[in-house]
Motif scaffolding. Sequence first.
Motif, mmCIF file in Angstrom:
data_model
loop_
_atom_site.group_PDB
_atom_site.id
_atom_site.type_symbol
_atom_site.label_atom_id
_atom_site.label_comp_id
_atom_site.label_asym_id
_atom_site.label_seq_id
_atom_site.Cartn_x
_atom_site.Cartn_y
_atom_site.Cartn_z
ATOM 1 N N ALA A 100 0.690 -1.257 0.070
ATOM 2 C CA ALA A 100 -0.054 0.011 -0.035
ATOM 3 C C ALA A 100 0.873 1.369 0.111
ATOM 4 O O ALA A 100 2.157 1.183 0.455
ATOM 5 C CB ALA A 100 -0.829 0.128 1.263
ATOM 6 N N ALA A 101 0.165 2.189 -0.332
ATOM 7 C CA ALA A 101 0.946 3.854 -0.336
ATOM 8 C C ALA A 101 1.662 3.901 1.039
ATOM 9 O O ALA A 101 0.668 3.627 1.896
ATOM 10 C CB ALA A 101 0.128 4.728 -0.946
ATOM 11 N N PRO A 102 2.788 4.592 1.312
ATOM 12 C CA PRO A 102 2.823 4.828 2.691
ATOM 13 C C PRO A 102 1.929 5.949 3.307
ATOM 14 O O PRO A 102 1.145 6.582 2.455
ATOM 15 C CB PRO A 102 4.294 5.942 2.513
ATOM 16 C CG PRO A 102 4.836 5.109 1.190
ATOM 17 C CD PRO A 102 3.726 4.915 0.377
ATOM 18 N N GLU A 103 1.969 5.613 4.434
ATOM 19 C CA GLU A 103 0.838 6.501 5.281
ATOM 20 C C GLU A 103 0.929 8.098 4.916
ATOM 21 O O GLU A 103 -0.165 8.764 4.776
ATOM 22 C CB GLU A 103 0.705 6.154 6.688
ATOM 23 C CG GLU A 103 -0.210 6.906 7.637
ATOM 24 C CD GLU A 103 -0.168 6.773 9.097
ATOM 25 O OE1 GLU A 103 -1.086 7.215 9.806
ATOM 26 O OE2 GLU A 103 0.738 5.887 9.372
ATOM 27 N N ALA A 104 1.962 8.721 4.745
ATOM 28 C CA ALA A 104 2.266 10.136 4.498
ATOM 29 C C ALA A 104 1.478 10.548 3.394
ATOM 30 O O ALA A 104 1.474 11.715 3.018
ATOM 31 C CB ALA A 104 3.644 10.238 4.503
ATOM 32 N N TYR A 105 1.394 9.470 2.419
ATOM 33 C CA TYR A 105 0.772 9.777 0.922
ATOM 34 C C TYR A 105 -0.790 9.364 0.683
ATOM 35 O O TYR A 105 -1.089 9.596 -0.485
ATOM 36 C CB TYR A 105 1.602 9.592 -0.318
ATOM 37 C CG TYR A 105 3.200 10.099 -0.151
ATOM 38 C CD1 TYR A 105 3.398 11.532 -0.097
ATOM 39 C CD2 TYR A 105 4.182 9.223 0.013
ATOM 40 C CE1 TYR A 105 4.525 12.001 -0.008
ATOM 41 C CE2 TYR A 105 5.239 9.900 0.262
ATOM 42 C CZ TYR A 105 5.649 11.189 0.379
ATOM 43 O OH TYR A 105 6.782 11.883 0.491
ATOM 44 N N ARG A 106 -1.145 8.784 1.578
ATOM 45 C CA ARG A 106 -2.655 8.063 1.297
ATOM 46 C C ARG A 106 -3.545 9.208 1.158
ATOM 47 O O ARG A 106 -4.602 8.824 0.271
ATOM 48 C CB ARG A 106 -2.758 7.141 2.560
ATOM 49 C CG ARG A 106 -1.989 5.769 2.424
ATOM 50 C CD ARG A 106 -2.354 4.944 3.632
ATOM 51 N NE ARG A 106 -1.230 3.988 3.797
ATOM 52 C CZ ARG A 106 -1.095 3.107 4.949
ATOM 53 N NH1 ARG A 106 -1.933 3.349 5.916
ATOM 54 N NH2 ARG A 106 -0.146 2.369 5.252
ATOM 55 N N GLY A 137 5.899 1.834 -6.356
ATOM 56 C CA GLY A 137 6.802 2.396 -5.284
ATOM 57 C C GLY A 137 6.984 3.986 -5.483
ATOM 58 O O GLY A 137 7.758 4.512 -4.870
ATOM 59 N N ALA A 138 5.879 4.552 -6.300
ATOM 60 C CA ALA A 138 6.266 5.951 -6.434
ATOM 61 C C ALA A 138 4.784 6.604 -6.768
ATOM 62 O O ALA A 138 3.824 5.860 -6.980
ATOM 63 C CB ALA A 138 6.828 6.173 -7.553
ATOM 64 N N LEU A 139 4.500 7.930 -6.242
ATOM 65 C CA LEU A 139 3.191 8.589 -6.313
ATOM 66 C C LEU A 139 3.275 9.192 -7.948
ATOM 67 O O LEU A 139 4.100 9.463 -8.493
ATOM 68 C CB LEU A 139 3.339 9.998 -5.448
ATOM 69 C CG LEU A 139 2.285 10.813 -5.446
ATOM 70 C CD1 LEU A 139 1.045 10.083 -5.155
ATOM 71 C CD2 LEU A 139 2.362 12.184 -4.768
ATOM 72 N N GLN A 140 2.185 8.725 -8.508
ATOM 73 C CA GLN A 140 2.070 9.250 -9.981
ATOM 74 C C GLN A 140 0.684 9.958 -9.938
ATOM 75 O O GLN A 140 -0.023 10.005 -9.216
ATOM 76 C CB GLN A 140 1.841 7.856 -10.731
ATOM 77 C CG GLN A 140 2.951 6.834 -10.630
ATOM 78 C CD GLN A 140 2.836 5.581 -11.333
ATOM 79 O OE1 GLN A 140 1.642 5.639 -12.147
ATOM 80 N NE2 GLN A 140 3.698 4.655 -11.280
ATOM 81 N N PRO A 167 9.541 15.168 2.871
ATOM 82 C CA PRO A 167 8.362 14.356 2.097
ATOM 83 C C PRO A 167 7.318 15.158 1.406
ATOM 84 O O PRO A 167 6.589 14.476 0.845
ATOM 85 C CB PRO A 167 8.030 13.482 3.546
ATOM 86 C CG PRO A 167 8.369 14.320 4.837
ATOM 87 C CD PRO A 167 9.599 15.072 4.176
ATOM 88 N N ASP A 168 7.178 16.157 2.012
ATOM 89 C CA ASP A 168 6.034 17.122 1.408
ATOM 90 C C ASP A 168 6.486 17.895 0.235
ATOM 91 O O ASP A 168 5.713 18.683 -0.187
ATOM 92 C CB ASP A 168 5.646 18.235 2.689
ATOM 93 C CG ASP A 168 4.699 17.351 3.494
ATOM 94 O OD1 ASP A 168 4.501 16.105 3.436
ATOM 95 O OD2 ASP A 168 4.160 17.711 4.610
ATOM 96 N N ASP A 187 -4.467 17.653 11.190
ATOM 97 C CA ASP A 187 -4.256 16.035 11.595
ATOM 98 C C ASP A 187 -3.149 15.498 10.497
ATOM 99 O O ASP A 187 -3.151 13.986 10.473
ATOM 100 C CB ASP A 187 -5.538 15.547 11.586
ATOM 101 C CG ASP A 187 -6.505 15.604 10.194
ATOM 102 O OD1 ASP A 187 -5.811 16.034 9.142
ATOM 103 O OD2 ASP A 187 -7.476 15.046 10.035
ATOM 104 N N GLY A 188 -2.527 16.135 9.583
ATOM 105 C CA GLY A 188 -1.785 15.480 8.724
ATOM 106 C C GLY A 188 -2.278 15.305 7.490
ATOM 107 O O GLY A 188 -1.547 15.031 6.320
ATOM 108 N N THR A 189 -3.582 15.527 7.023
ATOM 109 C CA THR A 189 -4.385 15.389 5.993
ATOM 110 C C THR A 189 -3.953 16.409 4.809
ATOM 111 O O THR A 189 -3.821 17.364 5.071
ATOM 112 C CB THR A 189 -5.680 14.993 5.805
ATOM 113 O OG1 THR A 189 -6.152 14.185 6.991
ATOM 114 C CG2 THR A 189 -6.519 15.024 4.628
#
Length: 457
Positions: free
Chosen positions: A356-362, A382-385, A407-408, A429-431
């Motif tokens: 699954a995508a890492p939590e930071a990018y879900r 393994g990458a954001l697209q 990461p941002d 909340d990090g969203t």
Amino acid sequence: MTPQQRLERAVRRVQADARVPALSVALHRPDRGLWTCTVGDSGNAGHPLDADSRFRIGSVTKTFTAVLVMQARDDGLLDLDDPVSAHLDVPAHGGATIRRLLSHTAGLQREPHGDVWDLLVAPDDAGLLADLALAERVLPNNRRYHYSNLALAVLGQLVARLRGGTWAAVLRERVLAPLGLDATTVEPTGDAVVGYLVDRYSDAARPEPQLDLGGAAPAAQLWSTAGDMARWAAFLTGPETVDPGGLVLAPDSVAEMYWPQTTTDETLWAGGFGLGLILVPQGNRVMHIGHDGAMPGFLAGVYGRRGGAGNPGALGAAVLASSGTAVEINELVHELLGLAVEADPAEIRPWAPGKAAPEAYRSVLGPWWGEGFPHVFSWHDGALQSRAADAPADRPPSIFRPLPDQPDLLRTVSGREAGELLRLTRDADGTVVRMHWATYRFTRAQETFDGVRVSEG
């Protein structure tokens, strides 16, 4: 008819129709064994035509010189936008840049000074450079494409000077040996075929003389087999497969050579030139990449195929002919690459679940709106697209990589807006609630440029 029979029939048809004394063809693909086919007679009584017969490959040699230039760039020995005079003491045209010489846009005359093709005498290394004082710049720099053997010959001399050896020795050490191209040589060997001029109005064929190009060797000197050249074509389009350790050139540097520097015909836009490579579009995001070659009595076509359904990757073809006028072979190499994926497509790899995508990018995943248009962000391989929601299925996505320890803040490494930054904005909340890509705002709802949701009326 089997796929191999279809390939062989295409080869035999061209050999007969184009009246080629000897034709040698090879197809390289990683999921099958090397396929070869020879038709005709070598003209060499001591070595009948077979897959080991060697042909002159002419200007395909330029692709090797171009790779040597890119190696020197990657090793920090030069910059592609350096003028030649930064590395060679030349009497004229020192302001021509390495990039322009590679892409045939420096405006240099086609051949070295003198009647080389009339007298059949070429200058040596020192003479080639000294004669630049007598050579013309026939077009303004970067005005348009103008093919120049002289340009690539100068680059070969430049690389040799930087490496402290001859062009031939540097080529053997840095390209031919690492890739196992043992049948590719600067001089003809005992298994070389005879090159002919075939009479247009009869069945007569006369052997052509063979010129040693001396200082111009980096433009067109090499001899090789179809098998070696098919492997070379596969390297040019699939270096990560043919040269997985990057011993010759990093895949990113090979890919840089594909980027069009110019069109070869401004009225058609049917072909282009990259950094030492000819680019031949086939439609549907398929590109054939390589080079043609011609020397007295010989023609060659060496191309690999990138993109398209059925392509196994690292797919390369070579067509070598012992006739200087059988131009039909220039199309045969492209026909064979097309037949390879049509008649014998690569197996379809089954999909399997991944991480699954890492939590930071879900919270990034899903639809977003930018400039009034919908885009879909996802996590694959393994990458954001990102893809435009209405993009054709064969258009590659944009792919992002986070900056180190940020990461941002992600860099677009390929696809739309390559090179630009994607900046994420989060709530308490990090969203992720807002993004900026190449400075354009992306939001979950469709908004005007001043931030009003269009649905609010």
